[in-house]
Design an enzyme around this catalytic site. Structure first.
Site, PDB file in Angstrom:
ATOM      1  N   CYS A   1      18.778  18.566  -6.262  1.00 52.34           N
ATOM      2  CA  CYS A   1      17.588  19.294  -6.719  1.00 52.34           C
ATOM      3  C   CYS A   1      16.421  18.893  -5.833  1.00 52.34           C
ATOM      4  O   CYS A   1      16.090  17.719  -5.736  1.00 52.34           O
ATOM      5  CB  CYS A   1      17.262  18.921  -8.156  1.00 52.34           C
ATOM      6  SG  CYS A   1      18.623  19.226  -9.267  1.00 52.34           S
TER       7      CYS A   1
ATOM      8  N   HIS B   1       5.750  -0.560  -2.679  1.00 51.03           N
ATOM      9  CA  HIS B   1       5.281   0.200  -3.852  1.00 51.03           C
ATOM     10  C   HIS B   1       5.386   1.707  -3.660  1.00 51.03           C
ATOM     11  O   HIS B   1       4.735   2.471  -4.372  1.00 51.03           O
ATOM     12  CB  HIS B   1       3.845  -0.220  -4.209  1.00 51.03           C
ATOM     13  CG  HIS B   1       3.758  -1.640  -4.709  1.00 51.03           C
ATOM     14  ND1 HIS B   1       2.585  -2.336  -4.834  1.00 51.03           N
ATOM     15  CD2 HIS B   1       4.740  -2.495  -5.119  1.00 51.03           C
ATOM     16  CE1 HIS B   1       2.835  -3.565  -5.305  1.00 51.03           C
ATOM     17  NE2 HIS B   1       4.133  -3.679  -5.472  1.00 51.03           N
TER      18      HIS B   1
ATOM     19  N   CYS C   1      18.621  14.231 -13.380  1.00 50.95           N
ATOM     20  CA  CYS C   1      18.883  15.635 -13.711  1.00 50.95           C
ATOM     21  C   CYS C   1      19.836  15.716 -14.910  1.00 50.95           C
ATOM     22  O   CYS C   1      20.912  15.139 -14.877  1.00 50.95           O
ATOM     23  CB  CYS C   1      19.515  16.321 -12.499  1.00 50.95           C
ATOM     24  SG  CYS C   1      20.020  18.005 -12.856  1.00 50.95           S
TER      25      CYS C   1
ATOM     26  N   ASP D   1      -0.682   4.143   0.906  1.00 53.99           N
ATOM     27  CA  ASP D   1      -1.534   5.103   1.610  1.00 53.99           C
ATOM     28  C   ASP D   1      -0.981   5.591   2.943  1.00 53.99           C
ATOM     29  O   ASP D   1      -1.538   6.517   3.550  1.00 53.99           O
ATOM     30  CB  ASP D   1      -2.949   4.514   1.802  1.00 53.99           C
ATOM     31  CG  ASP D   1      -2.958   3.188   2.580  1.00 53.99           C
ATOM     32  OD1 ASP D   1      -2.045   2.940   3.389  1.00 53.99           O
ATOM     33  OD2 ASP D   1      -3.908   2.396   2.370  1.00 53.99           O
TER      34      ASP D   1
ATOM     35  N   ASN E   1      -8.883 -12.490   4.575  1.00 50.41           N
ATOM     36  CA  ASN E   1      -9.504 -11.914   3.380  1.00 50.41           C
ATOM     37  C   ASN E   1     -10.960 -12.377   3.340  1.00 50.41           C
ATOM     38  O   ASN E   1     -11.224 -13.567   3.541  1.00 50.41           O
ATOM     39  CB  ASN E   1      -8.754 -12.413   2.127  1.00 50.41           C
ATOM     40  CG  ASN E   1      -9.000 -11.562   0.905  1.00 50.41           C
ATOM     41  OD1 ASN E   1     -10.137 -11.191   0.620  1.00 50.41           O
ATOM     42  ND2 ASN E   1      -7.945 -11.267   0.170  1.00 50.41           N
TER      43      ASN E   1
ATOM     44  N   ASN F   1       0.820  -1.211   0.000  1.00 50.00           N
ATOM     45  CA  ASN F   1       0.000   0.000   0.000  1.00 50.00           C
ATOM     46  C   ASN F   1       0.850   1.256   0.000  1.00 50.00           C
ATOM     47  O   ASN F   1       1.911   1.308   0.614  1.00 50.00           O
ATOM     48  CB  ASN F   1      -0.931   0.002   1.211  1.00 50.00           C
ATOM     49  CG  ASN F   1      -1.883  -1.182   1.180  1.00 50.00           C
ATOM     50  OD1 ASN F   1      -2.023  -1.813   0.144  1.00 50.00           O
ATOM     51  ND2 ASN F   1      -2.504  -1.482   2.293  1.00 50.00           N
TER      52      ASN F   1
ATOM     53  N   GLY G   1      -5.476  -8.884   3.130  1.00 54.16           N
ATOM     54  CA  GLY G   1      -6.074  -7.922   2.209  1.00 54.16           C
ATOM     55  C   GLY G   1      -5.369  -7.766   0.882  1.00 54.16           C
ATOM     56  O   GLY G   1      -5.335  -6.676   0.323  1.00 54.16           O
ATOM     57  N   THR G   2      -4.813  -8.861   0.376  1.00 53.35           N
ATOM     58  CA  THR G   2      -4.228  -8.768  -0.968  1.00 53.35           C
ATOM     59  C   THR G   2      -4.775  -9.878  -1.853  1.00 53.35           C
ATOM     60  O   THR G   2      -4.966 -11.012  -1.398  1.00 53.35           O
ATOM     61  CB  THR G   2      -2.674  -8.821  -0.943  1.00 53.35           C
ATOM     62  OG1 THR G   2      -2.191  -8.749  -2.289  1.00 53.35           O
ATOM     63  CG2 THR G   2      -2.125 -10.066  -0.276  1.00 53.35           C
TER      64      THR G   2
HETATM   65  P1  OAD Z   1      -6.310  -5.814  -4.805  1.00 51.41           P
HETATM   66  O1  OAD Z   1      -7.352  -4.776  -5.042  1.00 51.41           O
HETATM   67  O2  OAD Z   1      -5.808  -6.575  -5.962  1.00 51.41           O
HETATM   68  O3  OAD Z   1      -6.861  -6.864  -3.752  1.00 51.41           O
HETATM   69  C1  OAD Z   1      -7.505  -6.434  -2.577  1.00 51.41           C
HETATM   70  C2  OAD Z   1      -7.842  -7.655  -1.762  1.00 51.41           C
HETATM   71  O4  OAD Z   1      -8.384  -7.222  -0.530  1.00 51.41           O
HETATM   72  C3  OAD Z   1      -8.875  -8.583  -2.405  1.00 51.41           C
HETATM   73  O5  OAD Z   1      -8.401  -9.918  -2.352  1.00 51.41           O
HETATM   74  C4  OAD Z   1     -10.111  -8.391  -1.544  1.00 51.41           C
HETATM   75  O6  OAD Z   1     -10.882  -9.580  -1.441  1.00 51.41           O
HETATM   76  C5  OAD Z   1      -9.473  -8.052  -0.215  1.00 51.41           C
HETATM   77  N1  OAD Z   1     -10.339  -7.293   0.715  1.00 51.41           N
HETATM   78  C6  OAD Z   1     -11.372  -6.472   0.438  1.00 51.41           C
HETATM   79  N2  OAD Z   1     -11.886  -5.976   1.566  1.00 51.41           N
HETATM   80  C7  OAD Z   1     -11.148  -6.448   2.593  1.00 51.41           C
HETATM   81  C8  OAD Z   1     -11.167  -6.299   4.009  1.00 51.41           C
HETATM   82  N3  OAD Z   1     -12.059  -5.511   4.598  1.00 51.41           N
HETATM   83  N4  OAD Z   1     -10.232  -6.947   4.745  1.00 51.41           N
HETATM   84  C9  OAD Z   1      -9.314  -7.746   4.146  1.00 51.41           C
HETATM   85  N5  OAD Z   1      -9.261  -7.941   2.819  1.00 51.41           N
HETATM   86  C10 OAD Z   1     -10.141  -7.304   2.052  1.00 51.41           C
HETATM   87  O7  OAD Z   1      -5.115  -5.097  -4.016  1.00 51.41           O
HETATM   88  P2  OAD Z   1      -3.616  -5.571  -3.831  1.00 51.41           P
HETATM   89  O8  OAD Z   1      -3.517  -7.040  -3.736  1.00 51.41           O
HETATM   90  O9  OAD Z   1      -3.053  -4.752  -2.734  1.00 51.41           O
HETATM   91  O10 OAD Z   1       0.164  -1.881  -7.344  1.00 51.41           O
HETATM   92  O11 OAD Z   1      -2.992  -5.097  -5.184  1.00 51.41           O
HETATM   93  C11 OAD Z   1      -1.619  -5.207  -5.374  1.00 51.41           C
HETATM   94  C12 OAD Z   1      -1.111  -4.091  -6.229  1.00 51.41           C
HETATM   95  O12 OAD Z   1      -1.870  -3.979  -7.435  1.00 51.41           O
HETATM   96  C13 OAD Z   1      -1.237  -2.707  -5.628  1.00 51.41           C
HETATM   97  O13 OAD Z   1      -0.209  -2.391  -4.715  1.00 51.41           O
HETATM   98  C14 OAD Z   1      -1.179  -1.823  -6.826  1.00 51.41           C
HETATM   99  C15 OAD Z   1      -2.140  -2.581  -7.706  1.00 51.41           C
HETATM  100  O14 OAD Z   1      -2.066  -2.341  -9.046  1.00 51.41           O
HETATM  101  C16 OAD Z   1       0.751  -0.788  -7.821  1.00 51.41           C
HETATM  102  O15 OAD Z   1       0.185   0.288  -7.874  1.00 51.41           O
HETATM  103  C17 OAD Z   1       2.152  -1.024  -8.278  1.00 51.41           C
END
Ligand code: OAD
Length: 251
Positions: free
Chosen positions: A144, A123, A135, A108, A223, A106, A197-198
């Protein structure tokens, strides 16, 4: 097994672990009101194409559009707070110094705002900027100061016109070497990994879960929905992070 029984089983597994690594993704911030990427309907990539917004090529073609999209995401972060899931991890770190490493995809900053220390941000950070190009005068990235760039969307260097860009990792870019190295070390030495949460769809981040598993760690997935890393998990806690993490880490 019910959710509360799985939480108890996972809690016991964590109590036996000398070192715990956490691999978090957008879902941990969902209950703070930050949109995820791949959730149907609510995910950012459900309505937008990553190649239009999250690549260097997109920024060079449409700098203002990409800058504005990130500016909106930055502004919306000012409105949200870390949730009980972020806080449970931070409080655990304070009760057990050195025992838990947070590795996050994340950008954020919510883990850090909750008080987690030593967060490995694979990330980058939505709050930070950097120059788009090296530069041309060879003054180097520290000479810079991006904060002194001429204001604009995006801001530019008054001397050479170099653009300022968000310091996040875009598709096709390398992860920050030092953070990735430390994350790999944490993954290979942990006794348990919490994957929270991924979707597990983006590498090399998702590869850390495979690495931890291959090194003998127990994996716990938190998840509410299926993820690509479920096959590696000893235990799946099917629920939201803000609901599951507080009772899981309350020791
Ligand atoms: P995703 O949006 O791919 O996955 C989010 C996951 O969180 C899903 O598996 C959902 O089921 C789960 N989820 C939703 N609500 C939840 C909750 N309340 N508690 C726990 N889990 C929950 O996001 P990421 O796996 O983080 O990369 O995505 C990976 C990367 O893809 C990001 O860092 C970003 C994106 O493109 C870059 O920007 C380089």
């Amino acid at each position: 097994m019910s959710l509360s029984a799985s939480i108890l089983a996972a809690r016991q597994l964590l109590q036996e672990a000398a070192h715990i690594a956490v691999l978090s993704g957008a879902g941990i911030s969902a209950e703070s009101g930050v949109p995820t990427f791949r959730d149907a309907q609510t995910g950012l990539w459900a309505h937008l194409r990553p190649e239009d917004l999250a690549t260097e090529d997109a920024f060079r073609r449409h700098p203002q559009r990409v800058w504005d999209w990130y500016a909106e995401r930055r502004a919306s972060l000012a409105e949200v707070q870390p949730n009980a899931g972020h806080r449970a991890l931070a409080e655990f770190q304070h009760r057990h110094p050195g025992r838990l490493t947070v590795i996050t995809q994340n950008v954020d900053g919510l883990h850090q705002r909750a008080g987690s220390t030593g967060v490995l941000a694979l990330h980058g950070s939505l709050a930070a900027d950097r120059w788009l190009d090296p530069c041309p005068a060879g003054r180097g990235p520290t000479a810079c100061d991006v904060a002194r760039a001429d204001p604009g969307r995006p801001p530019r260097c008054a001397q050479c016109g170099n653009w300022v860009r968000p310091a996040v990792v875009w598709f096709g870019e390398l992860l920050p070497e030092d953070q990735l190295r430390q994350a790999e070390q944490a993954a290979s030495r942990c006794d348990a990994m919490l994957v929270v949460g991924t979707a597990g769809a983006v590498y090399p981040a998702a590869g850390l879960a495979h690495q931890a598993r291959a090194a003998g760690a127990r994996l716990i997935v938190v998840n509410p929905h299926p993820s690509e890393l479920d096959g590696l998990a000893q235990l799946r806690l099917v629920g939201g992070a803000a609901q599951v993490l507080p009772p899981l880490l309350d020791f």
